[in-house]
Structures are given as C-alpha cells and as structure tokens.
Design a protein around this motif. Structure first.
Motif, mmCIF file in Angstrom:
data_model
loop_
_atom_site.group_PDB
_atom_site.id
_atom_site.type_symbol
_atom_site.label_atom_id
_atom_site.label_comp_id
_atom_site.label_asym_id
_atom_site.label_seq_id
_atom_site.Cartn_x
_atom_site.Cartn_y
_atom_site.Cartn_z
ATOM 1 N N ALA A 230 69.483 -38.949 50.518
ATOM 2 C CA ALA A 230 68.603 -37.840 50.895
ATOM 3 C C ALA A 230 67.406 -38.313 51.714
ATOM 4 C CB ALA A 230 68.125 -37.117 49.632
ATOM 5 N N LEU A 231 66.951 -39.545 51.465
ATOM 6 C CA LEU A 231 65.773 -40.060 52.176
ATOM 7 C C LEU A 231 66.108 -40.733 53.498
ATOM 8 C CD1 LEU A 231 63.637 -41.539 49.251
ATOM 9 C CD2 LEU A 231 63.194 -39.453 50.567
ATOM 10 N N ARG A 232 67.385 -40.986 53.778
ATOM 11 C CA ARG A 232 67.730 -41.707 55.013
ATOM 12 C C ARG A 232 67.276 -40.978 56.275
ATOM 13 N NH1 ARG A 232 73.053 -42.969 52.491
ATOM 14 N NH2 ARG A 232 72.748 -44.974 51.434
ATOM 15 N N PRO A 233 67.492 -39.661 56.406
ATOM 16 C CA PRO A 233 66.991 -38.995 57.615
ATOM 17 C C PRO A 233 65.472 -39.072 57.749
ATOM 18 C CG PRO A 233 68.621 -37.629 56.500
ATOM 19 C CD PRO A 233 68.297 -38.738 55.562
ATOM 20 N N ALA A 234 64.761 -39.016 56.625
ATOM 21 C CA ALA A 234 63.304 -39.133 56.674
ATOM 22 C C ALA A 234 62.894 -40.521 57.155
ATOM 23 C CB ALA A 234 62.706 -38.856 55.300
ATOM 24 N N LEU A 235 63.579 -41.549 56.677
ATOM 25 C CA LEU A 235 63.284 -42.907 57.127
ATOM 26 C C LEU A 235 63.566 -43.048 58.616
ATOM 27 C CD1 LEU A 235 64.754 -44.968 54.149
ATOM 28 C CD2 LEU A 235 62.342 -44.787 54.791
ATOM 29 N N ALA A 236 64.663 -42.476 59.073
ATOM 30 C CA ALA A 236 64.993 -42.545 60.500
ATOM 31 C C ALA A 236 63.926 -41.849 61.336
ATOM 32 C CB ALA A 236 66.365 -41.915 60.740
ATOM 33 N N ARG A 237 63.408 -40.748 60.837
ATOM 34 C CA ARG A 237 62.347 -40.021 61.551
ATOM 35 C C ARG A 237 61.095 -40.882 61.671
ATOM 36 N NH1 ARG A 237 60.188 -34.057 59.651
ATOM 37 N NH2 ARG A 237 58.265 -33.985 60.884
ATOM 38 N N VAL A 238 60.710 -41.531 60.581
ATOM 39 C CA VAL A 238 59.530 -42.383 60.613
ATOM 40 C C VAL A 238 59.744 -43.560 61.557
ATOM 41 C CG1 VAL A 238 58.055 -43.890 59.240
ATOM 42 C CG2 VAL A 238 58.823 -41.709 58.287
ATOM 43 N N GLU A 239 60.909 -44.191 61.488
ATOM 44 C CA GLU A 239 61.162 -45.350 62.333
ATOM 45 C C GLU A 239 61.224 -44.976 63.807
ATOM 46 O OE1 GLU A 239 63.460 -48.611 59.644
ATOM 47 O OE2 GLU A 239 64.683 -46.913 60.299
ATOM 48 N N ALA A 240 61.692 -43.767 64.117
ATOM 49 C CA ALA A 240 61.721 -43.324 65.510
ATOM 50 C C ALA A 240 60.318 -43.199 66.092
ATOM 51 C CB ALA A 240 62.454 -41.988 65.618
ATOM 52 N N LEU A 241 59.358 -42.920 65.235
ATOM 53 C CA LEU A 241 57.977 -42.747 65.694
ATOM 54 C C LEU A 241 57.175 -44.034 65.635
ATOM 55 C CD1 LEU A 241 57.163 -39.359 63.949
ATOM 56 C CD2 LEU A 241 57.232 -39.750 66.404
ATOM 57 N N ALA A 242 57.455 -44.880 64.655
ATOM 58 C CA ALA A 242 56.573 -46.017 64.413
ATOM 59 C C ALA A 242 57.267 -47.364 64.446
ATOM 60 C CB ALA A 242 55.880 -45.833 63.056
ATOM 61 N N GLY A 243 58.552 -47.405 64.747
ATOM 62 C CA GLY A 243 59.256 -48.675 64.821
ATOM 63 C C GLY A 243 60.053 -48.956 63.565
ATOM 64 N N GLN A 244 60.984 -49.889 63.679
ATOM 65 C CA GLN A 244 61.887 -50.210 62.581
ATOM 66 C C GLN A 244 61.130 -50.854 61.435
ATOM 67 O OE1 GLN A 244 65.289 -52.428 63.771
ATOM 68 N NE2 GLN A 244 66.228 -52.442 61.727
ATOM 69 N N ALA A 245 61.496 -50.477 60.227
ATOM 70 C CA ALA A 245 60.866 -51.030 59.026
ATOM 71 C C ALA A 245 61.635 -52.263 58.576
ATOM 72 C CB ALA A 245 60.830 -49.989 57.915
ATOM 73 N N GLY A 246 60.918 -53.348 58.352
ATOM 74 C CA GLY A 246 61.553 -54.561 57.870
ATOM 75 C C GLY A 246 61.704 -54.542 56.364
ATOM 76 N N PRO A 247 62.899 -54.844 55.850
ATOM 77 C CA PRO A 247 63.122 -54.810 54.393
ATOM 78 C C PRO A 247 62.373 -55.940 53.695
ATOM 79 C CG PRO A 247 65.048 -55.700 55.512
ATOM 80 C CD PRO A 247 64.117 -55.224 56.586
ATOM 81 N N LEU A 248 61.877 -55.627 52.499
ATOM 82 C CA LEU A 248 61.101 -56.617 51.762
ATOM 83 C C LEU A 248 61.098 -56.276 50.279
ATOM 84 C CD1 LEU A 248 58.246 -58.652 52.708
ATOM 85 C CD2 LEU A 248 57.583 -57.006 50.986
ATOM 86 N N VAL A 249 61.223 -57.264 49.429
ATOM 87 C CA VAL A 249 61.081 -57.086 47.978
ATOM 88 C C VAL A 249 59.588 -57.135 47.667
ATOM 89 C CG1 VAL A 249 61.540 -58.063 45.707
ATOM 90 C CG2 VAL A 249 63.333 -58.064 47.458
ATOM 91 N N VAL A 250 59.054 -56.027 47.172
ATOM 92 C CA VAL A 250 57.615 -55.943 46.924
ATOM 93 C C VAL A 250 57.222 -56.774 45.711
ATOM 94 C CG1 VAL A 250 55.718 -54.376 46.361
ATOM 95 C CG2 VAL A 250 57.462 -53.674 47.991
#
Length: 407
Positions: A230-250
């Motif tokens: 459900a969150l994948r389209p939201a993530l794609a929307r954010v990345e389209a505006l601000a760049g790809q998010a790098g994965p990281l274990v917090v």
C-alpha cells in the motif's frame, strides 16, 4: 517565556456543530483571534491538555477536571495561533491523561473517524484529529509524546507534525512526560498545515536544494506484505520529487530494544509528573490506561538507568544519520486504524507495543516527524512519515508540503 494572558474563554455558540463527538462535553469555549494575521479566517480546535484561559484543562478525565482550577493564561501554542488570527472554537477530547494511542475514552466516548467510520481515530489527540477530519475546523492543536499526533494523523488521513522537542513552546500543557512531550498540529490542506507550522515554529519554510533520502528498511520490515504494498506508490511519489531513497537499517540493535527503552522512560516520567495526583485522587481509569499507570508506579531504577543509556545511543545514531538536508522515510504506523470496540488487550498492548517500535525513533531522539496522508489500505487511510534532523523543522515542513501538493 510565559504565554501572555489572553481573553477570558467564553461559552457562546461557536457556530461549529459537533456531529462526530470531537469536542469536550459542556459549554463550548470560543476565543476570537487577533484580526489581520496570517491565520485570520481559520478555525482551530485545541486538545484538552492545552490551557485556554478561563477554562479547566480536563486532560481527558472527569476527576482531573474536578480537581483542577481554570487556567489563567493560554498555553504558549494557543497564544501563538490566536495572535496570528485563528479563532479557537472548542476544546477537544483527549485519551485519559494522554496515555493511549487508540482514541477510545472510557468517560467521553470515541470521536468518529470520518475517514474510516468503523475504525478508531487514534489517540491521544483523538478529538483534534476527528474535528479536522470531519471538516469542523481548519486545523487543530494536539500533543505528541509517544505518537499522539502521528498516529491519529495516519488513521484519519491528515497531515500531522511532531516538531523537534522544545521547538514549539510547551508552557501551558498538562504534565505528562516532559522530555518527550511536543505540541503538534493537524490539517487536511497542505497550505493550511504549512501556514500553521510557520506560526508555531516561528519562521519561514525553506525547501532543501538537494535533499537526500534514506529508507528505514527495518521499520518497513515490521509491516505485513499488504501494508508494504500500500505504501509503494507513496514512496514512488516522494522519490520522484526528491530523489531515490537509500535503504538503511536504522537500529542495528533492533527497534524492539529502542521501543522498550522508550516505554520505560516515558512511564517513569509520567509517574513523576502525575503519580502523586493518582495516589491521592485514585481516579477510575479505563482499560489499558489503568494497567499502564499501575506499571508506571513500579519502575525499576536500574531499568530506567539502562534505558537512559539507550536513549543517548539513539540520539547519537540519529544525529549521525540525519545531517542537514537528509530525511528518513518510514511508515507512520504499522497498520491502519483498528476497528472500534476491538479487544483492549489487542489495541492497548499488542498493537501499541508494535506501534511504539516505529514511533520511538523520533521520540527518543527528539526529532521532527510529519505523517503524510499518501496511502490507503482496505479503504482506510495509511500514513507515510518523513523524519528530519534536529532543528530541521521548517525544511521538513517545506518538503512535506511540496510532496502533498504535487500530483
């Protein structure tokens, strides 16, 4: 600095009909804002843990209301929005002493979640979120200690912000857990959300020139497959505006460890703040809240000391991960809002602990976080959050506003 003495609260009709059970029962407070400010013409509701001069701050419990005198001054945050022109049109229901995340108050009922009427609105800022979601007000003030703005924002499909700890003045808030408590706010519209944010934060938004995004993979791993999808389209929307998010274990040590430390420290501070009142008055708490107060009264000093060490490590870790112009994406909550009337053991224990695994990150580190209404699951809202570094509130606000206004 203390909040200035405001106009005495009165109880004429505010013109707002409450069809969702968002407002505190009884005469409705109404305080007019100063004309001509940036929030002129906007209606605001105030969570009943924040002082409005001339009214008792009820803190979600009738026995608290009976044992406390009316406030003599507005809370600093209330004074700011009034000075900016907003009209306060009512105090909204809180979970009891703000110690819950569901929005089900045993004394005052459960405000309606207009975005998902069969589900809870989330707490503890339940009435504030419900009032905004129903369109009764343009924005509302709430408080966030363990997630009490971020959770209802996710459940009700709203923008909701928890600022950097201490960024918005906290004078005039009912005692709870002072090293975690923040004054936050909700809005449906991004432009209103941003305008309120600039007033409360005391500055103008600045959009980061080249934001860097990181994706909290361990946070997303807490979700079911359906929730991640459900969150994948939201993530794609954010990345389209601000760049790809790098994965990281917090959290290399595990978010459950951070969550346990948060709950220990929160309980210890809550008991230090209100334990004497609880022992003297012996209030009748509802399910879940009652058990948490019983546990808070018996915290182990050694466990508290260990939890403080965890908090120090979390702050150092997050400060290193989130320098200027770096922002982290994570789910606002592990799932959509539970159904109304679900078993207390499920909503007040099992799910609350799971939610704190996500919510404790900004809480322990004192960081700003905005829940954005960018996803739906099973017909109910599901928030995606963005977290900024310490003091990056105005940059975070600008980025979230852009995300939520770009198709």
């Amino acid at each position: 600095m203390s909040a200035p003495l405001g106009p005495t609260a009165s109880s004429p009709a505010s013109g707002v009909e409450d069809g969702v059970g968002a407002f505190v029962p009884g005469p409705r407070v109404h305080v007019a804002g100063v004309p001509g400010g940036p929030l002129s013409g906007l209606r605001c509701a105030v969570k009943d843990v924040l002082d409005v001069a001339g009214t008792v701050t009820g803190n979600g419990n009738p026995q608290w209301a009976r044992t406390h005198a009316p406030a003599t001054r507005h809370a600093a945050s209330v004074a700011r929005v009034l000075a900016a022109g907003a009209d306060v049109v009512g105090k909204t229901i809180s979970d009891e002493l703000a110690y819950s995340l569901t929005g089900e108050n045993a004394h005052y009922g459960t405000p309606l979640n207009s975005a998902a009427p069969e589900r809870v609105p989330g707490g503890s800022s339940s009435g504030s979120a419900a009032a905004v979601a129903a369109g009764l007000v343009d924005f509302a003030l709430g408080s966030d200690c363990g997630g009490s703005v971020r959770v209802p924002a996710s459940y009700c499909g709203l923008l909701g912000m928890r600022p950097t700890h201490g960024r918005v003045p906290e004078e005039g808030i009912a005692p709870f857990a002072p090293s975690f408590d923040c004054v936050g706010w909700f809005a449906r519209k991004a432009d209103v959300f941003a305008a309120v944010g600039e007033v409360l934060l005391g500055g103008k938004m600045t959009l980061p020139a080249a934001p860097r995004l990181i994706l909290a993979t361990d946070a997303f791993n807490l979700l079911t497959d359906d929730a991640r999808a459900a969150l994948r389209p939201a993530l794609a929307r954010v990345e389209a505006l601000a760049g790809q998010a790098g994965p990281l274990v917090v959290s290399p040590d595990g978010l459950a460890l951070w969550s346990a430390a948060f709950r220990t420290l929160q309980a210890a501070e809550i008991w230090a703040s209100v334990g004497a009142w609880v022992e003297e008055v012996k209030p009748q708490f509802g399910p879940g809240v009652r058990e948490r107060f019983e546990a808070a009264a018996h915290q182990d000093p050694a466990a508290i000391a260990a939890a403080q060490m965890v908090r120090q490590a979390v702050r150092a870790r997050m400060d290193a991960l989130l320098p200027t112009d770096t922002f982290m994406l994570l789910p606002s909550t592990p799932r959509i809002a539970p159904l109304r009337g679900s078993a207390a053991a499920e909503t007040e224990v099992t799910y609350r602990h799971l939610a704190i695994n996500l919510l404790c990150i900004a809480g322990l580190a004192g960081l700003p976080q905005i829940s954005m209404p960018l996803a739906m699951l099973d017909g109910a809202p599901f928030g995606l959050s963005i977290v900024g570094g310490r003091g990056s509130d105005l940059e975070l606000l600008a980025l979230a506003t852009r995300i939520c206004t770009t198709p």
